[in-house]
Structure formats: structure tokens, C-alpha cells
Enzyme design. Structure first.
Site, PDB file in Angstrom:
ATOM      1  N   SER A   7       0.805  -1.227   0.000  1.00  0.00           N
ATOM      2  CA  SER A   7       0.000   0.000   0.000  1.00  0.00           C
ATOM      3  C   SER A   7       0.837   1.276   0.000  1.00  0.00           C
ATOM      4  CB  SER A   7      -0.935   0.001   1.211  1.00  0.00           C
ATOM      5  OG  SER A   7      -0.175  -0.139   2.405  1.00  0.00           O
ATOM      6  N   THR A  38      -1.716   4.060   4.350  1.00  0.00           N
ATOM      7  CA  THR A  38      -0.669   5.044   4.073  1.00  0.00           C
ATOM      8  C   THR A  38       0.276   5.119   5.254  1.00  0.00           C
ATOM      9  OG1 THR A  38      -2.196   6.345   2.765  1.00  0.00           O
ATOM     10  CG2 THR A  38      -0.370   7.550   3.778  1.00  0.00           C
ATOM     11  N   THR A  88       2.049   7.076  -0.095  1.00  0.00           N
ATOM     12  CA  THR A  88       1.132   5.965  -0.334  1.00  0.00           C
ATOM     13  C   THR A  88       1.066   5.596  -1.817  1.00  0.00           C
ATOM     14  OG1 THR A  88      -1.145   5.226   0.118  1.00  0.00           O
ATOM     15  CG2 THR A  88      -0.900   7.422  -0.747  1.00  0.00           C
ATOM     16  N   ARG A 138      -6.721   8.766 -10.231  1.00  0.00           N
ATOM     17  CA  ARG A 138      -7.246   9.166  -8.918  1.00  0.00           C
ATOM     18  C   ARG A 138      -6.104   9.592  -7.979  1.00  0.00           C
ATOM     19  NH1 ARG A 138      -6.581   7.344  -3.300  1.00  0.00           N
ATOM     20  NH2 ARG A 138      -8.509   7.807  -2.217  1.00  0.00           N
ATOM     21  N   VAL A 139      -6.312  10.689  -7.291  1.00  0.00           N
ATOM     22  CA  VAL A 139      -5.358  11.146  -6.277  1.00  0.00           C
ATOM     23  C   VAL A 139      -6.113  11.211  -4.953  1.00  0.00           C
ATOM     24  CG1 VAL A 139      -3.973  13.108  -5.501  1.00  0.00           C
ATOM     25  CG2 VAL A 139      -3.922  12.425  -7.904  1.00  0.00           C
ATOM     26  N   GLY A 140      -5.507  10.693  -3.901  1.00  0.00           N
ATOM     27  CA  GLY A 140      -6.170  10.678  -2.598  1.00  0.00           C
ATOM     28  C   GLY A 140      -5.788  11.865  -1.741  1.00  0.00           C
ATOM     29  N   ASP A 141      -5.985  11.715  -0.456  1.00  0.00           N
ATOM     30  CA  ASP A 141      -5.690  12.806   0.492  1.00  0.00           C
ATOM     31  C   ASP A 141      -4.203  12.932   0.804  1.00  0.00           C
ATOM     32  OD1 ASP A 141      -5.913  10.200   1.727  1.00  0.00           O
ATOM     33  OD2 ASP A 141      -5.705  11.192   3.662  1.00  0.00           O
ATOM     34  N   THR A 168      -4.911   8.572   7.531  1.00  0.00           N
ATOM     35  CA  THR A 168      -4.928   7.385   6.696  1.00  0.00           C
ATOM     36  C   THR A 168      -6.378   6.941   6.545  1.00  0.00           C
ATOM     37  OG1 THR A 168      -4.076   5.133   6.428  1.00  0.00           O
ATOM     38  CG2 THR A 168      -4.578   5.814   8.667  1.00  0.00           C
ATOM     39  N   GLY A 169      -6.621   6.118   5.548  1.00  0.00           N
ATOM     40  CA  GLY A 169      -7.992   5.678   5.316  1.00  0.00           C
ATOM     41  C   GLY A 169      -8.476   6.155   3.961  1.00  0.00           C
ATOM     42  N   GLY A 223      -9.302   8.347   1.340  1.00  0.00           N
ATOM     43  CA  GLY A 223      -8.880   9.736   1.223  1.00  0.00           C
ATOM     44  C   GLY A 223      -9.980  10.722   0.879  1.00  0.00           C
TER      45      GLY A 223
HETATM   46  N1  ASP Z   1      -5.427   7.714   2.354  1.00  0.00           N
HETATM   47  C1  ASP Z   1      -4.985   6.875   1.286  1.00  0.00           C
HETATM   48  C2  ASP Z   1      -5.707   7.278   0.021  1.00  0.00           C
HETATM   49  O1  ASP Z   1      -6.886   7.554   0.063  1.00  0.00           O
HETATM   50  C3  ASP Z   1      -5.154   5.424   1.531  1.00  0.00           C
HETATM   51  C4  ASP Z   1      -4.959   4.928   2.948  1.00  0.00           C
HETATM   52  O2  ASP Z   1      -4.377   5.580   3.778  1.00  0.00           O
HETATM   53  O3  ASP Z   1      -5.400   3.848   3.280  1.00  0.00           O
HETATM   54  O4  ASP Z   1      -5.100   7.234  -1.024  1.00  0.00           O
END
Ligand code: ASP
Length: 329
Positions: free
Chosen positions: A87, A189, A207, A217-220, A240-241, A243
Site C-alpha cells: 500500500s 498510508t 502511499t 485518482r489522487v487521494g488525500d 490514513t484511510g 482519502g
Molecule cells: N489515504 C490513502 C488514500 O486515500 C489510503 C490509505 O491511507 O489507506 O489514497
């Protein structure tokens, strides 16, 4: 209409009272942290169990007198390079088209920021983010431009999509019929925030994002204020999680602003999660976890659901903790 001068004066007064509040509440925070850690210790806080090896590296640098920014960068690089990490880094799971695309950011002791999104073929996106911060007038570079910048600065291209990741991707395509959806456990992440014994703060976040996400796609994680935020006068936070939920509430920035107003770190993490909860009717299977570190050394963690672990290092001690959570499952 208020005159411009009046507006400026009112703004300055408001900012001034904020500073007073922060100074007063820092005393409380110092009292709180005195119970568990000494503000004289270096403190490193990071997400998930792989955070332990990142923390160890970061602490090694801090203990040998190194710079805090180097510590946070080198710490998360350990996870970026880990062949077992599915990940983070080039060994991470790909997007739904089979491309491994990486997001990362970093903030230094003065609140400067660098970020890279949708970067392919580079083992250490966090180091590219740092170079963007240090060598360009920009904060964020993305995709092909970011790759060109990295190559121009001596980074080498490496292949992503490990055999393990390819296998998982092939299995996912059969199972889901090619629909990108956050799968619990297929994303994690490394967000690492740290405070050196002399009270400086810095952080890094990196991440490969949600497994099997839509291409592009771009996350947080690379978004300053969402996946990471450091205010040298207040504190730092990371996330994390899934995004999308973190971006909608500017998660890390929200937490730091709450700490500025005197909310203790753990409570600040919980308040940010509550903002996610009130905005979304459905949160089935969505996990979000936050970490916060006040400039005094007080720290906190909170998650939407059980399962979020964080690594805490204080001086020579390294521990893995389960974060408190809002919902039972
Ligand atoms: N926050 C990350 C994202 O959304 C993924 C993660 O932390 O699990 O890309």
C-alpha cells in the site's frame, strides 16, 4: 460596507486573540504530556504497524543529532522501499488499469511544503516531494511533469507492479468486474509526524493510494491540509484511510486548527471524524484514522472503526498502540 482599514484591524485583532488562546492552552497541554513523556524527548508518531520500522529509522537520525526533516523523510522511505508493503511505494497495488501511481508529501520545520501526485516508476516519491519543496517555487507537481523533474534530478526509473501485486490485481478484476471501490485492508498510508526535543515539528506522508482505484485518482495523502499538515507554532496531524472523506473536511488542517484553539490532540482527531460522520449518510466499511501531535509533545489518535494502529516512539522506546474508535465495527 466596512472600510478596508477597519477590516484589516478587525482581522488583526481576531488573529491576536487566537494567539493568546494558543499560548494559554499550551500550558494545559504541557501538563498533560508531562504524565507520559518528557518534552525533552524526541517524539515520532506514525500510522499502522509498519510505522514502527519508520519510527526506528527516524529516531536513529534524531538521536544521532540529525535534522528533523531528514528523520521524517528517511523514516517513511523505509516503508516505501519495503517489498512487503502493498500500500506504499512501487510494491503497492496498482490502479484498476494495472499502473502503480504514487502520492506523497512532506512539510518541514518552518511549515514549507512539497508534494507529488500520480507519480510512476520512482521508488521514493517522498524525496521527490522534498526536492519540489526545496528546489522549485511550487508546492505540488503531478504525473509526467513530476516524473520528468525527478529524472532531471537524478532519480532512476524502476518498474512497479510486483508479481504479488499483479496477482492481486488479476484476482480483483475477476471478482469485482472492474469497479473501483475502497476495499477495507487494501489501502494503508504511512503518515509520520515528529517533534524534536527542541520543539520543532515536521511530517511526511506517502502511499500508493487505494488499491484498484480509477486511473488518475489522487487521494488525500499528498494534499497539504488533508493527508498532512504541520504548523510549527501549533502542531502536526496526518491521516490514513479512504482519502475522499479526509479531503472533504481538510482533515489534518482541521485537527491542527482545533489544537490551535486549545482542543487536546486526541479530542481534535475525534472532532474531525465527527465532521465526516455528520456529512455522510453512509459510511459502511469506510475507515479513516487520524494522528495529532501538539508542539508541546502531547499526542492523540482516533479512528472511525476498530483496527487502526499507530506507532509511538518516545526517545528509545517504540510501541504499537490501538487507536480509540467511534463505531464498533
Ligand atoms: N489515504 C490513502 C488514500 O486515500 C489510503 C490509505 O491511507 O489507506 O489514497
Amino acid at each position: 460596507m466596512p472600510s478596508r482599514r477597519k477590516f484589516l484591524r478587525q482581522t488583526a485583532l481576531a488573529a491576536g486573540s487566537g494567539l493568546l488562546a494558543a499560548a494559554w492552552d499550551a500550558k494545559q497541554a504541557i501538563a498533560q504530556v508531562a504524565q507520559s513523556t518528557s518534552p525533552q524527548d524526541h517524539i515520532v508518531l506514525s500510522t499502522w504497524d509498519f510505522g514502527l520500522k519508520a519510527n526506528r529509522k527516524a529516531m536513529e537520525i534524531l538521536m544521532s543529532g540529525g535534522r528533523l526533516l531528514d528523520a521524517v523523510e528517511e523514516g517513511v522511505k523505509v516503508v516505501e522501499a519495503d517489498p512487503q508493503s502493498t500500500s506504499v511505494g512501487l510494491n503497492g497495488y496498482p490502479d484498476r488499469d494495472g499502473y502503480v501511481t504514487l502520492d506523497a508529501c512532506i512539510m518541514d520545520e518552518e511549515g514549507n511544503a512539497g508534494s507529488v501526485t500520480y507519480l510512476q516508476y520512482i521508488e521514493h516519491p517522498v524525496s521527490v516531494a522534498r526536492l519540489i519543496m526545496e528546489k522549485t517555487p511550487h508546492v505540488m507537481l503531478s504525473g509526467r511533469g513530476a516524473l520528468r523533474f525527478a529524472l532531471d534530478h537524478g532519480f532512476k526509473m524502476k518498474k512497479g507492479l510486483s508479481p504479488q501485486a499483479r496477482e492481486a490485481w488479476e484476482a480483483w478484476k475477476k471478482k469485482t468486474g472492474y469497479v473501483p471501490r475502497p476495499v477495507s485492508g487494501d489501502h494503508d498510508t504511512i503518515g509520520l509526524i515528529a517533534r524534536s526535543a527542541d520543539g520543532k515539528l515536521a511530517g511526511a506522508c506517502t502511499t500508493s493510494g487505494l488499491a484498484f482505484k480509477m486511473h488518475g485518482r489522487v487521494g488525500d495523502s499528498p494534499i497539504i491540509g488533508a493527508g498532512l499538515y504541520v504548523d510549527p507554532l501549533v502542531g502536526a496531524a496526518t491521516a490514513t484511510g479512504v482519502g475522499e472523506y479526509v479531503i472533504r473536511i481538510c482533515g489534518s488542517h482541521t485537527i491542527v486548527e482545533l489544537m490551535r484553539q486549545g482542543v487536546p490532540p486526541q479530542q481534535a482527531c475525534l472532532e474531525a471524524l465527527k465532521r465526516i460522520v455528520v456529512r455522510h449518510k453512509k459510511l459502511d466499511n469506510v475507515q479513516v484514522g487520524f494522528l495529532a501531535l501538539h508542539r508541546t509533545g502531547a499526542y492523540g489518535a482516533y479512528a472511525l472503526r476498530p483496527g487502526f494502529q499507530y506507532a509511538l516512539s518516545v526517545g528509545a522506546s517504540h510501541e504499537l498502540h490501538a487507536a480509540p474508535f467511534m463505531f464498533d465495527e
